[in-house]
Design an enzyme around this catalytic site. Structure first.
Site, mmCIF file in Angstrom:
data_model
loop_
_atom_site.group_PDB
_atom_site.id
_atom_site.type_symbol
_atom_site.label_atom_id
_atom_site.label_comp_id
_atom_site.label_asym_id
_atom_site.label_seq_id
_atom_site.Cartn_x
_atom_site.Cartn_y
_atom_site.Cartn_z
ATOM 1 N N HIS A 1 33.256 42.230 40.166
ATOM 2 C CA HIS A 1 34.670 41.841 40.184
ATOM 3 C C HIS A 1 35.300 41.917 38.802
ATOM 4 C CE1 HIS A 1 37.971 38.704 40.762
ATOM 5 N NE2 HIS A 1 38.199 39.545 41.762
ATOM 6 N N ARG B 1 46.768 28.212 41.413
ATOM 7 C CA ARG B 1 47.708 28.713 42.413
ATOM 8 C C ARG B 1 47.304 28.340 43.846
ATOM 9 N NH1 ARG B 1 46.732 34.270 43.080
ATOM 10 N NH2 ARG B 1 45.889 33.875 45.138
ATOM 11 N N ASN C 1 48.907 35.885 55.065
ATOM 12 C CA ASN C 1 47.860 34.992 54.544
ATOM 13 C C ASN C 1 47.050 34.375 55.676
ATOM 14 O OD1 ASN C 1 48.681 35.434 51.922
ATOM 15 N ND2 ASN C 1 49.782 33.498 51.720
ATOM 16 N N ARG D 1 36.779 43.214 49.945
ATOM 17 C CA ARG D 1 37.217 42.976 51.320
ATOM 18 C C ARG D 1 38.586 43.578 51.621
ATOM 19 N NH1 ARG D 1 36.164 37.678 51.896
ATOM 20 N NH2 ARG D 1 34.194 38.014 52.971
ATOM 21 N N ARG E 1 39.863 47.043 43.199
ATOM 22 C CA ARG E 1 40.944 47.440 44.114
ATOM 23 C C ARG E 1 41.868 48.385 43.362
ATOM 24 N NH1 ARG E 1 40.577 43.786 48.403
ATOM 25 N NH2 ARG E 1 39.941 41.667 47.861
ATOM 26 N N TYR F 1 51.803 41.312 40.594
ATOM 27 C CA TYR F 1 50.905 40.227 40.205
ATOM 28 C C TYR F 1 51.066 39.943 38.719
ATOM 29 C CZ TYR F 1 48.212 41.121 44.540
ATOM 30 O OH TYR F 1 47.821 41.289 45.841
ATOM 31 N N HIS G 1 48.168 35.489 39.090
ATOM 32 C CA HIS G 1 46.811 36.016 39.260
ATOM 33 C C HIS G 1 45.957 35.922 37.997
ATOM 34 C CE1 HIS G 1 43.835 39.348 40.158
ATOM 35 N NE2 HIS G 1 43.835 38.695 41.296
#
Length: 727
Positions: free
Chosen positions: A453, A582, A51, A423, A393, A486, A610
């Site tokens: 997204h 979160r 992270n 990213r 992703r 997730y 998530h």
């Protein structure tokens, strides 16, 4: 009612970067929690390191760019970029100190107690181990490493971003100088020379070596093996000193989409530049030779405040590999196996099952297989005419991408929006985009100035009564790997109104068609923020009409100033608001007359939280929505996002149950206090509620009930009473 209160005061907002540091501390607290199994603690410590790397490469890099551009603007908390860098710099140093205190004082001794010795330095090797290490270097490491000397004919080499390296100072051995290699006139004999060696990422960093007595296992890190054998890499030189180091570079891609004729080629070019970006962090051993440090700081143009002196192995992300070592199952949680989705436990095809009613999916407690099967069956079904899907992703060997390619080869109309600007997944997405194009799919590389997204898949099928549209919408990516790690939710439906909206979404993405109105979906960046504002204000109206005002919202991050201001206004008017956030939260709790009706909790557990779920009381006729967007400016203003309603009563109950269970969580939750810190709730004398355990047990219970009945469950699930979790 008097003068309207100003809800935009800077003191009402937390800086997003400092809030992120608080989040990483929450992850770190799991590594420090003695109630967690040892290898789970190692995993959490590894996650904090990963992270922090991304935070430095993206967020710190962005702030540095602002400083370089002499940008004087202030954030919602009233801080300039320079002030933010100074504050988060202090915070990062403190975080790193706690990371290594956790490793050295807690985890390392516990590993030793469990019969696992981590050799911290090669000088600690016994004779047998030293012989093994030297042989390993000769056979496996020496052929791979490349020593890089630096002198007048060999400039300082490119040091790759995030790579682990060993820097050394060398001195010619006496009598080894030859005439052709004599120093230039005026240069001192015996002067120190600099060299660097990259620790090969293609080799395992953790090397098991002969252990001690009673079956004790021992490991050593690859850099220690190389450091021990540095003299083999620089013959005729004396190794004065050698120390590992690591750098982080600016990884924020500066892409001018309007100037880029081919976005795919431009992103490929920028990806190569990532390795050359400005160095913004230097990690070195805490006992590094001062002369060596001076050279590194000069070459990388690094100052003291971004130099981190590490009291242990650099780059703790290696602990995730440690977690994967075999033979330590008793120190890990049992791997979770996602359960069968009851609605699909029959011989009917996936489309027949969706026609029976909207299907609610909750991953990873329930399997992601129905989502994969949805695309696979559509690709093979002769009645399917078209498939349209967004990909943000995906996994390295994505079965969904393979199915889309197969669909195109089968002659179906396949349109895929592959977001190239996701990213750190840019390179992977470029590969998939090319493969899909080669298969005959129509591939869109995202929209100008926006990231796409949203997570949506539309299947158009010709049936006896005409064309029917099947839609999957979700909060998480079409990634079969992360779907096991997730927590996400989704809906499968063939609702006519939703299908029409889904077609409108893809028409907007592929062309310029903007519908005059929407049936049920809300889309960012055009309408979604206003939709949320309207839903929040409706709760204020409910209070004014004598009803209870109630909002429960679950998301990854909250830092949009408009949304926060609306939440403050709602709280001030008596709306009860519970937020499950979160990560980043720029909202502050406990401000009298502003946020005293708001609670914020963060859940950090085995699975990464998530999903985005939003509950609005609506005077007793509650509504629930799910979607891909957090309450952040980037999601609401600069991305294509979707919000969709949860309408079937059983599905609404499931979504509400998720929210209520997480609000009751007192094991994995951290509560935001008015001073900006987080602390776990007091569990003394209370029934323990671990929300992730509740959902896992409920998924198992549903599967067990299915086996007993030997028929699919069409009705709602059985929810576990919290009392069952007391043990």
């Amino acid at each position: 009612m008097g003068e309207e209160r100003d809800f935009r005061k800077v003191e009402y907002f937390e800086n997003r970067e400092l809030s992120w540091l608080q989040f990483n501390y929450r992850v770190l607290s799991e590594a420090r929690d003695k109630n967690n199994l040892l290898f789970e603690r190692l995993k959490f410590l590894s996650i904090t390191a990963s992270n922090l790397d991304e935070f430095v490469m993206v967020r710190v890099a962005s702030l540095k760019d602002m400083v370089h551009a002499d940008y004087k603007g202030r954030d919602i908390a009233g801080m300039t970029a320079g002030e933010q860098l100074e504050a988060i710099g202090r915070g990062m140093h403190e975080l790193v100190d706690v990371q290594y205190s956790t490793w050295n004082r807690s985890l390392l001794p516990l590993l030793k107690k469990e019969g696992i010795e981590v050799i911290s330095h090669h000088e600690q090797l016994n004779e047998k181990q030293a012989a093994f290490v030297d042989d390993y270097f000769e056979s496996s490491v020496y052929p791979v490493v490349t020593p890089m000397a630096v002198d007048s004919s060999r400039p300082f080499p490119l040091v790759r971003n995030k790579s682990l390296n060993i820097a050394a100072l060398l001195k010619k051995k006496k009598g080894s100088e030859k005439k052709e290699n004599e120093k230039k006139d005026g240069e001192k004999k015996g002067a120190l020379e600099f060299a660097t060696v990259q620790v090969p990422a293609v080799l395992p960093r953790i090397v098991e070596i002969p252990g001690g007595k009673d079956g004790e296992r021992a490991v050593i890190l690859l850099e220690e093996i190389i450091e021990r054998n540095m003299s083999r890499l620089f013959l005729n030189y004396e190794i004065v000193c050698a120390h590992p180091y690591r750098i982080m570079r600016n990884a924020d891609l500066p892409i001018d989409e309007e100037e880029a004729e081919d976005l795919l080629k431009e992103i490929e070019r920028q990806l190569k530049r990532r390795q050359w970006g400005e160095v913004i962090r230097l990690e070195v051993e805490e006992n590094i030779d001062k002369r060596l440090l001076k050279i590194l700081k000069k070459e990388f143009a690094i100052k003291d405040d971004v130099t981190f002196f590490i009291g242990g192995p650099l780059d703790l992300t290696f602990l995730m590999k440690f977690y994967g070592e075999e033979g330590f199952d008793h120190l890990k949680q049992r791997p979770w196996k996602p359960q069968l989705v009851p609605e699909f436990a029959n011989e009917d095809d996936i489309f027949a099952n969706i026609r029976k009613g909207n299907i609610f999916l909750h991953h990873p407690y329930e399997s992601f297989d129905p989502v994969v099967d949805f695309v696979k069956q559509a690709a093979a079904d002769p009645q399917v005419l078209a498939i349209k899907q967004t990909l943000y992703r995906v996994s390295g060997h994505s079965p969904i991408v393979a199915a889309l390619a197969k669909a195109a080869e089968n002659g179906k109309q396949v349109t895929v929006l592959v977001e190239l600007k996701a990213r750190f997944d840019e390179e992977n997405n470029i590969i998939w985009a090319r493969r899909l194009e080669q298969a005959g799919c129509h591939v869109i590389y995202g929209l100008l100035g926006l990231k796409t997204h949203c997570k949506i898949c539309l299947v158009v099928r010709k049936e006896e009564d005409g064309i029917r549209r099947y839609v999957h919408m979700a909060t998480g990516n079409y990634n079969d790997s992360t779907a096991k790690l997730y927590t996400d939710t989704g809906i499968m439906t063939c609702d006519r109104a939703v299908g029409e909206d889904a077609s409108a979404v893809f028409n907007m993405l592929s062309g310029y068609s903007e519908p005059l109105s929407w049936n049920k979906l809300s889309m960012a960046p055009l309408w979604l923020k206003n939709r949320f504002v309207a839903l929040i204000r409706r709760e204020i109206k409910c209070v004014s009409q004598g009803y209870e005002g109630r909002i429960i919202a679950k998301m990854n991050s909250l830092c949009d100033p408009v949304i926060i201001e609306e939440l403050y206004k709602a709280s001030a008017r008596g709306v009860k608001i519970d937020l499950i956030v979160r990560g980043i939260c720029s909202l502050k709790t406990g401000i009298p007359g502003v946020s005293d009706n708001i609670t914020v909790r963060s859940i950090v557990g085995t699975f990464l939280e998530h999903s985005r779920i939003f509950y609005f009381g609506n005077g007793g006729s509650y509504e629930i929505y799910m979607g891909s967007a957090d309450w952040m400016p980037r999601n609401l203003d600069r991305r294509v996002e979707l919000l969709f309603p949860v309408e079937v009563e059983e599905n609404k109950e499931r979504a509400l149950h998720i929210l209520e269970t997480e609000l009751a969580d007192n094991v994995r939750s951290h509560i935001l206090k008015p001073d900006g810190t987080y602390e776990k709730p007091d569990k003394r004398g209370k029934i323990l509620v671990d929300s992730q355990t509740v959902f896992a047990e409920e998924a198992v219970l549903a599967a067990e009930e299915l086996k007993k009945k030997k028929e699919p469950m069409i009705s709602g699930r059985t929810f576990i009473p919290r009392e069952r979790l007391e043990d």
